[in-house]
Design an enzyme around this catalytic site. Structure first.
Site, PDB file in Angstrom:
ATOM      1  CG  ASP A  28      43.877  32.335  34.172  1.00 36.72           C
ATOM      2  OD1 ASP A  28      44.425  33.108  34.912  1.00 36.72           O
ATOM      3  OD2 ASP A  28      44.282  32.821  32.633  1.00 36.72           O
ATOM      4  CG  ASP A  30      43.025  39.403  33.353  1.00 40.43           C
ATOM      5  OD1 ASP A  30      41.915  39.702  33.578  1.00 40.43           O
ATOM      6  OD2 ASP A  30      44.493  38.899  34.282  1.00 40.43           O
TER       7      ASP A  30
END
Length: 274
Positions: A28, A30
């Site tokens: 991922d 963020d």
């Protein structure tokens, strides 16, 4: 093996199983690589090690606003060396899903360049005249006119697709309403629920794996959210690694009926594994 699982759980550790060595990585963005517009310490070095290793990897995001090129430029400004082709967005996954389902179709899209560019790239025509799909993505300028048009098109038979179910998104000022919240409003008005393509739908993981020719038994998913990243990776059969550099805390992980394969402070702890 069973005793080993019990021991790990009893000690509050992550569940571990005998898996193949990690040959490809999904991460991922963020909360894992960046936080509030700043690189997480050790994250640029983690990406640099991935690149030098030659192992395939993708940076994943549920955000459908930006194109991979936009995100590459954003990451470059923060010291990351990420190729454009190593970024996989919910918009790209949605476009891939649509072209697999109905090649050469039409869609009424609510979103920004990340979504419209992805749809054009797979040969979709954007139209508000009897489209095959209404596709809802992220935008900072949701309009009542566009939402009303979507409601009417769905009532007339268009299929409802949404890039991701996130109810809110981050900003420096605080939480912002995101696609999941707007989808709920459209569903309330139409009685039709959307099909969500992005995390935690394992469809996002499978499309990412196909993109890098990866295999679930030798791929790891790194995320900072139990309810999206870890759940998605788990359901796709990947090794799951939860980092504490985003929104999750160790105490919160105990609320869920499933566990990550491992919990680490940040991706800096994984550099030596690559």
């Amino acid at each position: 093996m069973f005793l080993g699982l019990l021991s790990a759980t009893a000690q509050g550790g992550s569940v571990t199983t005998d898996r193949k060595p990690i040959e490809s990585w999904l991460t991922d963005m963020d909360g894992v690589l960046v936080h509030e517009g700043q690189p997480i310490p050790g994250a640029p070095e983690f990406i640099s090690r991935l690149r030098s290793s030659g192992k395939p990897f993708l940076v994943l995001t549920n955000n459908s606003i930006y194109t991979p090129r936009d995100l590459q430029a954003r990451l470059t400004r923060m010291g990351f060396d990420v190729p454009e082709h190593s970024i996989w967005t919910a918009a790209l996954a949605t476009a891939q899903f649509l072209v697999d389902q109905r090649p050469g179709g039409t869609a009424y899209a609510i979103g920004e360049a990340g979504l419209t560019t992805a749809l054009h790239a797979v040969g979709y025509v954007l139209s508000d005249f009897a489209p095959d799909y209404v596709v809802l993505g992220e935008t900072r300028t949701y309009s009542f006119e566009a939402i009303t048009k979507a409601v009417r098109l769905i009532n007339d038979g268009a299929r409802f697709i949404c890039t991701n179910p996130d109810p809110t998104g981050p900003s420096v000022e605080g939480a912002l309403p995101a696609a999941g919240s707007v989808a709920a409003m459209i569903s309330k008005a139409t009685g039709v629920d959307p099909y969500f393509v992005g995390k935690p739908n394992p469809m996002m993981m499978r499309s990412a794996l196909n993109t890098i020719d990866g295999h679930s038994e030798s791929t790891a998913m790194i995320g900072d959210r139990m309810d999206t990243d870890i759940l998605c990776g788990l359901e796709a059969g990947l090794e799951t690694i939860l980092v504490m550099s985003g929104i999750s805390t160790r105490a919160e992980t105990e609320r869920y009926p499933y566990r990550p394969s491992r919990i680490v402070d940040s991706v800096a702890d994984l550099i030596d594994e690559i």
